[in-house]
Scaffold this active site. Sequence first.
Site, PDB file in Angstrom:
ATOM      1  N   GLU A 292       0.826  -1.208   0.000  1.00 54.78           N
ATOM      2  CA  GLU A 292       0.000   0.000   0.000  1.00 54.78           C
ATOM      3  C   GLU A 292       0.863   1.263   0.000  1.00 54.78           C
ATOM      4  O   GLU A 292       0.441   2.314  -0.466  1.00 54.78           O
ATOM      5  CB  GLU A 292      -0.919   0.004   1.225  1.00 54.78           C
TER       6      GLU A 292
ATOM      7  N   HIS B   3       8.294 -26.882  -1.033  1.00 54.96           N
ATOM      8  CA  HIS B   3       7.726 -28.050  -1.707  1.00 54.96           C
ATOM      9  C   HIS B   3       6.544 -27.672  -2.592  1.00 54.96           C
ATOM     10  O   HIS B   3       5.811 -28.533  -3.073  1.00 54.96           O
ATOM     11  CB  HIS B   3       7.322 -29.094  -0.662  1.00 54.96           C
TER      12      HIS B   3
ATOM     13  N   LYS C 158     -14.339   0.358  -3.916  1.00 58.81           N
ATOM     14  CA  LYS C 158     -15.413   0.778  -3.001  1.00 58.81           C
ATOM     15  C   LYS C 158     -16.487   1.550  -3.758  1.00 58.81           C
ATOM     16  O   LYS C 158     -17.677   1.342  -3.545  1.00 58.81           O
ATOM     17  CB  LYS C 158     -14.845   1.664  -1.884  1.00 58.81           C
TER      18      LYS C 158
HETATM   19  O1  PA5 Z   1      -3.778   1.303   5.840  1.00 57.09           O
HETATM   20  C1  PA5 Z   1      -4.919   1.709   5.662  1.00 57.09           C
HETATM   21  O2  PA5 Z   1      -5.192   2.913   5.775  1.00 57.09           O
HETATM   22  C2  PA5 Z   1      -6.042   0.770   5.330  1.00 57.09           C
HETATM   23  O3  PA5 Z   1      -5.646  -0.534   5.255  1.00 57.09           O
HETATM   24  C3  PA5 Z   1      -7.097   0.847   6.406  1.00 57.09           C
HETATM   25  O4  PA5 Z   1      -6.518   0.506   7.633  1.00 57.09           O
HETATM   26  C4  PA5 Z   1      -8.254  -0.078   6.105  1.00 57.09           C
HETATM   27  O5  PA5 Z   1      -8.805   0.218   4.859  1.00 57.09           O
HETATM   28  C5  PA5 Z   1      -9.342   0.044   7.156  1.00 57.09           C
HETATM   29  O6  PA5 Z   1      -9.790   1.364   7.247  1.00 57.09           O
HETATM   30  P1  PA5 Z   1     -10.578   1.867   8.506  1.00 57.09           P
HETATM   31  O7  PA5 Z   1      -9.718   1.707   9.702  1.00 57.09           O
HETATM   32  O8  PA5 Z   1     -10.899   3.289   8.212  1.00 57.09           O
HETATM   33  O9  PA5 Z   1     -11.824   1.014   8.612  1.00 57.09           O
END
Ligand code: PA5
Length: 425
Positions: free
Chosen positions: A277, A298, A412
Amino acid sequence: MVKVELSGAAGFFTAAGPDYALAALAHKTLSERSGLGADFTGWFELPQRIKDTELPAILEAAKTIRSRSKALVVIGIGGSYLGARGAIELLKPIPGENDPRVFFVGNGLSPDALCDTLRLLGDKDFDVNVISKSGTTLEPAVSFRIFRGLLEKKYGDKADEHIFATTDARRGVLKSLADAHGWPCFVVPDDVGGRFSVLSAVGLLPMAVAGIDVQKVIDAAIAEFKALDLRSPENPAWQYAAARQHLYNKGYGVEILGCYEPSFRFMAEWWKQLYGESEGKDHKGIFPASVEFTADLHSMGQYIQQGPRMLMESIVRFDKCRDTLPFPESEDNADGLNYIAGRDLSEICEVAADAVKQAHIDGGVPNIVIRVPRRDEEGFAALVCFFEIACAISGYMSGVNPFDQPGVEAYKKNMFRMLGKPGAV
Ligand code: PA5
């Protein structure tokens, strides 16, 4: 601090080697908060901040939950869950006699998985820790509604006493709900993104409930971040960041993180989110993948050894195992294994790791080793601080903003439109 060994990668470097001058600049940018996404760099101060603020309340909440419940249901996804799960599976893969079971839900939309958890939970007394920074993420929100219903059925007007919310300090649906119902609230700080939040209440409350010594984790993390401020090519975070960027520029576009401890599996998931990310944007970035050794030798071993040469591997090795297990001698040696009898299994595993390393290097896979002293609270803190600092440095070295994730919105948008959410386009 962890130690990084680059001897298995050096043969793949050009004469100039990793660019430590660029790593130095990236580190300076990070610490001076002058780079892209600087508003989200509060995580390297997080351990000290938590110690000065929320830690006593986290410990108190954990004590309450441990004293009255046999289970904690942690509801969250991505950065709101992977760190805690990684820590618990690494440090407490088997719950102790007095440890509540920690169930993770809200990290998907599978009805089967949710129903399986409901069956496992049965009629156990339980608490809920709902974790969402935005408070609007669909997956955890769906699970939360279901588990709130269950709490209401089980505890009636006492249901609210079993809910702990970890969310934004001021904004969002979850914060409003928590205020309206009087649920104890912990904070996901404004200047810390989800994937960098494991050392906040996001990770610490579930960890403490599972019986992990979070004070030890925090004290170790404070010391680790200080040590990792070292401005020198001796800094393991520079070594790792600069080596992987150097290899990426040479065409090694996939990094596999491996470990010989099966309990490391969810730490690898946490790492994948952290690096994927943070770096995968602007049409660039190393693809983070993970393997569990020796099991995957394996299955994936063939590809690693002889598939396309675009892989680099980073192997986490713990210097000391928790247990000793001497391999027994057999009188008739019918299985032919007496040649390893008398040696501890940990020694046999070390030899296997050395053998794999050599084979993969010979096959054209640059190998980085990340050495951690022990699989304990300090070792966990060392890994988290190291990977976070190295990730930020590596991201800045590649020229991206390591702290945003604009790409995750695309699915989303479609999903909300297809589900008919009011206002969705
Ligand atoms: O690193 C990030 O920002 C994302 O992985 C969020 O943690 C994830 O989408 C969950 O978001 P939220 O905590 O707003 O529900």
